[in-house]
Design a protein around this motif. Structure first.
Motif, PDB file in Angstrom:
ATOM      1  N   SER A 146      39.347  50.631  41.264  1.00 53.05           N
ATOM      2  CA  SER A 146      39.639  50.479  42.694  1.00 53.05           C
ATOM      3  C   SER A 146      38.399  50.151  43.509  1.00 53.05           C
ATOM      4  N   ASN A 147      37.210  50.297  42.923  1.00 53.03           N
ATOM      5  CA  ASN A 147      35.954  50.000  43.624  1.00 53.03           C
ATOM      6  C   ASN A 147      35.438  48.627  43.218  1.00 53.03           C
ATOM      7  N   LEU A 148      35.314  47.714  44.172  1.00 55.41           N
ATOM      8  CA  LEU A 148      34.712  46.420  43.880  1.00 55.41           C
ATOM      9  C   LEU A 148      33.211  46.606  43.662  1.00 55.41           C
ATOM     10  N   PRO A 149      32.650  46.015  42.604  1.00 53.12           N
ATOM     11  CA  PRO A 149      31.217  46.194  42.338  1.00 53.12           C
ATOM     12  C   PRO A 149      30.346  45.472  43.348  1.00 53.12           C
ATOM     13  N   LEU A 150      29.179  46.046  43.591  1.00 51.95           N
ATOM     14  CA  LEU A 150      28.174  45.430  44.460  1.00 51.95           C
ATOM     15  C   LEU A 150      27.427  44.368  43.659  1.00 51.95           C
ATOM     16  N   VAL A 151      27.150  43.233  44.305  1.00 48.12           N
ATOM     17  CA  VAL A 151      26.488  42.099  43.647  1.00 48.12           C
ATOM     18  C   VAL A 151      25.202  41.775  44.389  1.00 48.12           C
ATOM     19  N   PHE A 152      24.207  41.297  43.646  1.00 47.41           N
ATOM     20  CA  PHE A 152      22.921  40.946  44.244  1.00 47.41           C
ATOM     21  C   PHE A 152      22.516  39.559  43.764  1.00 47.41           C
ATOM     22  N   ALA A 153      22.238  38.660  44.709  1.00 47.11           N
ATOM     23  CA  ALA A 153      21.829  37.295  44.357  1.00 47.11           C
ATOM     24  C   ALA A 153      20.994  36.717  45.482  1.00 47.11           C
ATOM     25  N   ARG A 154      19.938  35.984  45.138  1.00 47.30           N
ATOM     26  CA  ARG A 154      19.057  35.328  46.105  1.00 47.30           C
ATOM     27  C   ARG A 154      18.543  36.321  47.149  1.00 47.30           C
ATOM     28  N   GLY A 155      18.264  37.549  46.699  1.00 53.44           N
ATOM     29  CA  GLY A 155      17.678  38.540  47.572  1.00 53.44           C
ATOM     30  C   GLY A 155      18.637  39.213  48.521  1.00 53.44           C
ATOM     31  N   SER A 156      19.958  38.928  48.391  1.00 56.46           N
ATOM     32  CA  SER A 156      20.932  39.491  49.321  1.00 56.46           C
ATOM     33  C   SER A 156      22.069  40.171  48.579  1.00 56.46           C
ATOM     34  N   TYR A 157      22.682  41.134  49.260  1.00 56.56           N
ATOM     35  CA  TYR A 157      23.855  41.797  48.715  1.00 56.56           C
ATOM     36  C   TYR A 157      25.088  40.920  48.911  1.00 56.56           C
ATOM     37  N   SER A 158      26.010  41.048  47.981  1.00 56.68           N
ATOM     38  CA  SER A 158      27.259  40.318  48.063  1.00 56.68           C
ATOM     39  C   SER A 158      28.335  41.153  47.373  1.00 56.68           C
ATOM     40  N   VAL A 159      29.542  40.619  47.308  1.00 59.01           N
ATOM     41  CA  VAL A 159      30.628  41.287  46.593  1.00 59.01           C
ATOM     42  C   VAL A 159      31.295  40.267  45.690  1.00 59.01           C
ATOM     43  N   SER A 160      31.895  40.750  44.635  1.00 58.92           N
ATOM     44  CA  SER A 160      32.595  39.851  43.727  1.00 58.92           C
ATOM     45  C   SER A 160      33.976  39.534  44.296  1.00 58.92           C
ATOM     46  N   SER A 161      34.401  38.303  44.139  1.00 56.94           N
ATOM     47  CA  SER A 161      35.741  37.903  44.555  1.00 56.94           C
ATOM     48  C   SER A 161      36.133  36.683  43.751  1.00 56.94           C
ATOM     49  N   GLN A 162      37.415  36.359  43.807  1.00 52.84           N
ATOM     50  CA  GLN A 162      37.886  35.200  43.059  1.00 52.84           C
ATOM     51  C   GLN A 162      37.269  33.921  43.598  1.00 52.84           C
ATOM     52  N   HIS A 163      36.942  33.014  42.680  1.00 54.10           N
ATOM     53  CA  HIS A 163      36.422  31.719  43.088  1.00 54.10           C
ATOM     54  C   HIS A 163      37.536  30.929  43.767  1.00 54.10           C
ATOM     55  N   PRO A 164      37.222  30.234  44.867  1.00 59.55           N
ATOM     56  CA  PRO A 164      38.281  29.524  45.602  1.00 59.55           C
ATOM     57  C   PRO A 164      39.042  28.513  44.758  1.00 59.55           C
ATOM     58  N   SER A 165      38.407  27.944  43.738  1.00 62.39           N
ATOM     59  CA  SER A 165      39.100  26.956  42.914  1.00 62.39           C
ATOM     60  C   SER A 165      40.201  27.587  42.066  1.00 62.39           C
ATOM     61  N   THR A 166      40.187  28.923  41.942  1.00 62.30           N
ATOM     62  CA  THR A 166      41.210  29.603  41.144  1.00 62.30           C
ATOM     63  C   THR A 166      42.375  30.080  42.003  1.00 62.30           C
ATOM     64  N   VAL A 167      42.272  29.885  43.323  1.00 66.72           N
ATOM     65  CA  VAL A 167      43.324  30.335  44.234  1.00 66.72           C
ATOM     66  C   VAL A 167      43.929  29.123  44.927  1.00 66.72           C
ATOM     67  N   LYS A 168      45.225  28.940  44.778  1.00 68.91           N
ATOM     68  CA  LYS A 168      45.920  27.813  45.413  1.00 68.91           C
ATOM     69  C   LYS A 168      46.508  28.284  46.734  1.00 68.91           C
ATOM     70  N   TYR A 169      46.042  27.667  47.829  1.00 65.22           N
ATOM     71  CA  TYR A 169      46.576  28.010  49.152  1.00 65.22           C
ATOM     72  C   TYR A 169      47.162  26.757  49.769  1.00 65.22           C
TER      73      TYR A 169
END
Length: 309
Positions: A146-169
């Motif tokens: 239930s807890n989304l993991p914390l992500v770190f890239a290019r010196g900044s915090y981020s969160v993991s989420s689905q890549h937009p190319s995998t979601v059809k809107y």
């Protein structure tokens, strides 16, 4: 590339392009006091036997404790634990003050909140240049889906989420409300579509990445700021912010003195230029709406954000 021409800051910048998770590694010192450090160097090694590894800077205050400890624990942080990551990445304070934790194998501290935890027995310690590499045998583990993991890239915090190319809107799809009329999907899709246009423009016209752009914008709005005050506003830990600031200082954009960061004339000029570009981009995004609709949209989103600080 010879070491004589090796740019350490540029090398770190290249390495930062690889996203990692964020962990707090814990153990006890020889006096039995809890020790913890933030680390993004955690990685899996083997399944049979179950082995993981991480590395620690040889200049770290807690080096001896981890090097000589028979056990340690890896606490993988969740998206809501940025403050905890910053606390354990800093020096000179009681890192465990007011932090809820229990004890695991070898009495290693286990944080009450986590995305995953691995309780380890020290398997081996290897030399790794200016770091030590610690390999641990996993004796017990657990995780929280239930807890989304914390992500770190290019010196900044981020969160993991689905890549937009995998979601059809499809805005015209009325077959179901969950995709075509669900607020979170629409917000994310809007952000993904339009931020992917903006950031390349910032790079092309200003030679800055999103992290540097946020620093320029904040300093232009607020004037000189202490790095500790600026760090949460630009979603960077203080250590990473200083590294980014040093890179920007080499370019003549900012001045870093006594942990205070301010814009130099070239930085002011670039910030104004990129702000104009960002406003033009925003106008393009909002061109599908009337002025009243644009104001209503911003006011509505502002009200939603203020309802949950």
């Amino acid at each position: 590339m010879s070491m004589q021409n090796f740019d350490v800051r540029d090398f770190r910048r290249a390495l930062s392009q690889f996203p990692t998770g964020v962990t707090v590694i814990t153990t006890n010192d020889q006096q039995g006091q809890p020790i913890g450090v933030t680390a993004s160097s955690f990685n899996s090694v083997s399944v049979e036997p179950p082995l993981i590894l991480w590395s620690i800077d040889k200049g770290a205050h807690s080096l001896a404790a981890f090097e000589n400890s028979e056990h340690f624990a890896v606490n993988v942080l969740s998206r809501d634990q940025v403050d905890l990551s910053n606390r354990f990445a800093s020096r000179g304070e009681d890192k465990f003050k007011d932090v809820l934790y229990g004890k695991g194998v070898g009495d290693s501290p286990l944080l009450n909140d986590y995305s995953a935890q691995f309780e380890c027995k020290t398997w081996a310690v290897y030399e790794g240049g200016d770091h030590l590499i610690l390999v641990g045998e996993v004796l017990d583990y657990r995780y929280n889906d239930s807890n989304l993991p914390l992500v770190f890239a290019r010196g900044s915090y981020s969160v993991s989420s689905q890549h937009p190319s995998t979601v059809k809107y499809d805005a015209g799809d009325e077959s179901g409300e969950f995709i075509s009329d669900y607020l979170l999907y629409m917000l994310r899709e809007s952000y993904n579509r339009f931020s992917s246009d903006l950031y390349p423009k910032l790079q092309a016209h200003g030679g800055v990445n999103p992290e540097e752009w946020r620093i320029l914008a904040m300093l232009r709005d607020h004037g000189a700021m202490k790095t500790d005050d600026l760090a949460p506003l630009v979603m960077q830990p203080a250590v990473a912010l200083i590294q980014t600031a040093e890179w920007m200082q080499d370019r003549g954009l900012v001045q870093l003195v006594d942990c205070s960061l301010s814009l130099l004339p070239a930085g002011i000029s670039l910030a104004d230029k990129l702000l104009d570009l960002a406003k033009q981009h925003e106008a393009e995004v909002l061109s599908a709406l009337s002025d009243d609709q644009s104001r209503q949209l911003k006011n509505g989103l502002r009200a939603i954000m203020e309802s949950r600080p």
